[in-house]
Design an enzyme around this catalytic site. Structure first.
Site, PDB file in Angstrom:
ATOM      1  N   ASP A  43       0.849  -1.187   0.000  1.00 23.60           N
ATOM      2  CA  ASP A  43       0.000   0.000   0.000  1.00 23.60           C
ATOM      3  C   ASP A  43       0.888   1.242   0.000  1.00 23.60           C
ATOM      4  OD1 ASP A  43      -2.950   0.928   0.598  1.00 23.60           O
ATOM      5  OD2 ASP A  43      -1.655   2.131   1.905  1.00 23.60           O
ATOM      6  N   ILE A  44       0.617   2.170  -0.917  1.00 25.86           N
ATOM      7  CA  ILE A  44       1.395   3.411  -0.993  1.00 25.86           C
ATOM      8  C   ILE A  44       0.984   4.292   0.186  1.00 25.86           C
ATOM      9  CG2 ILE A  44       1.932   5.466  -2.352  1.00 25.86           C
ATOM     10  CD1 ILE A  44       1.196   3.819  -4.868  1.00 25.86           C
ATOM     11  N   ASN A 104      -3.074  12.542  -4.203  1.00 19.81           N
ATOM     12  CA  ASN A 104      -4.219  12.912  -5.042  1.00 19.81           C
ATOM     13  C   ASN A 104      -4.775  14.282  -4.662  1.00 19.81           C
ATOM     14  OD1 ASN A 104      -4.462  10.824  -6.885  1.00 19.81           O
ATOM     15  ND2 ASN A 104      -5.728   9.576  -5.535  1.00 19.81           N
ATOM     16  N   ASP A 154      -2.408   8.984 -10.692  1.00 19.77           N
ATOM     17  CA  ASP A 154      -2.394   7.855 -11.633  1.00 19.77           C
ATOM     18  C   ASP A 154      -0.974   7.542 -12.089  1.00 19.77           C
ATOM     19  OD1 ASP A 154      -5.139   7.629 -11.457  1.00 19.77           O
ATOM     20  OD2 ASP A 154      -5.543   8.482 -13.445  1.00 19.77           O
ATOM     21  N   GLU A 209      -4.673   2.278  -4.314  1.00 17.35           N
ATOM     22  CA  GLU A 209      -3.216   2.338  -4.239  1.00 17.35           C
ATOM     23  C   GLU A 209      -2.613   1.048  -3.712  1.00 17.35           C
ATOM     24  OE1 GLU A 209      -4.641   3.945  -0.242  1.00 17.35           O
ATOM     25  OE2 GLU A 209      -5.340   3.957  -2.297  1.00 17.35           O
TER      26      GLU A 209
END
Length: 175
Positions: free
Chosen positions: A39-40, A47, A56, A82
């Site tokens: 997971d980022i 965003n 993106d 993500e």
């Protein structure tokens, strides 16, 4: 082929992942596997700050970094948002891969992302990821219990986030 590929990142998607699990079941008892969720960290902030187009592109570039730091026989899947799912496999060779070796393989991915700036237009972002690693098991069994394995990986991921992010936590190391 298009139905098995995530349109944004060019990585495999969930649909392909299920096909992959069926293939693993047919391989028999000679392969061990491990699933992890990547997971980022703070992706919502990316965003919100830079816009979804930059977000993106971050997903695309992070996917490429992960892909460059795994072996051909490993599988990277864009899971959604993500999150990525990474499946590592290795043949049984008389001994099982140790938890330390396993953590080291995921740690290599984590470090590669932390060390590689994501450049999008004029933006240069330094990102990290948290990785939750599920239990290891025989690949032939994975088709029937993959959801439980990913649930364990998700719990490990939440532990990584709670411990400050930018880390790898194995479900075997949480109580």
């Amino acid at each position: 082929k298009q139905s098995n590929i995530d349109a944004l990142t060019g990585l495999y998607n969930r649909r392909y992942f299920l096909t992959f699990l069926e293939q693993q079941q047919s391989l028999g008892q000679n392969t061990q596997m491990c699933l992890a969720i990547i997971d980022i960290d703070h992706f919502k902030t990316v965003n919100d700050t830079y816009g979804h187009d930059i977000g993106d592109e971050v997903l695309v570039q992070v996917g490429h970094i992960i892909q460059k730091n795994i072996r051909e026989e490993d599988l990277l899947v864009r899971w959604g948002g993500e999150e990525f799912v990474l499946s590592l496999s290795w043949p049984y060779a008389g001994k099982s891969t140790s938890l330390e070796e396993l953590q080291g393989r995921f740690e290599q991915v984590r470090q590669a992302i932390a060390a590689t700036p994501i450049v999008v237009g004029k933006q240069k972002l330094h990102l990290t990821v948290s990785i939750g690693v599920g239990k290891r098991l025989n690949a032939a069994l994975l088709k029937d219990c993959w959801q439980d394995i990913l649930e364990g990986a998700d719990k490990a991921l939440y532990r990584a986030k709670a411990q400050g992010r930018d880390s790898v936590v194995l479900v075997d190391h949480i109580g």
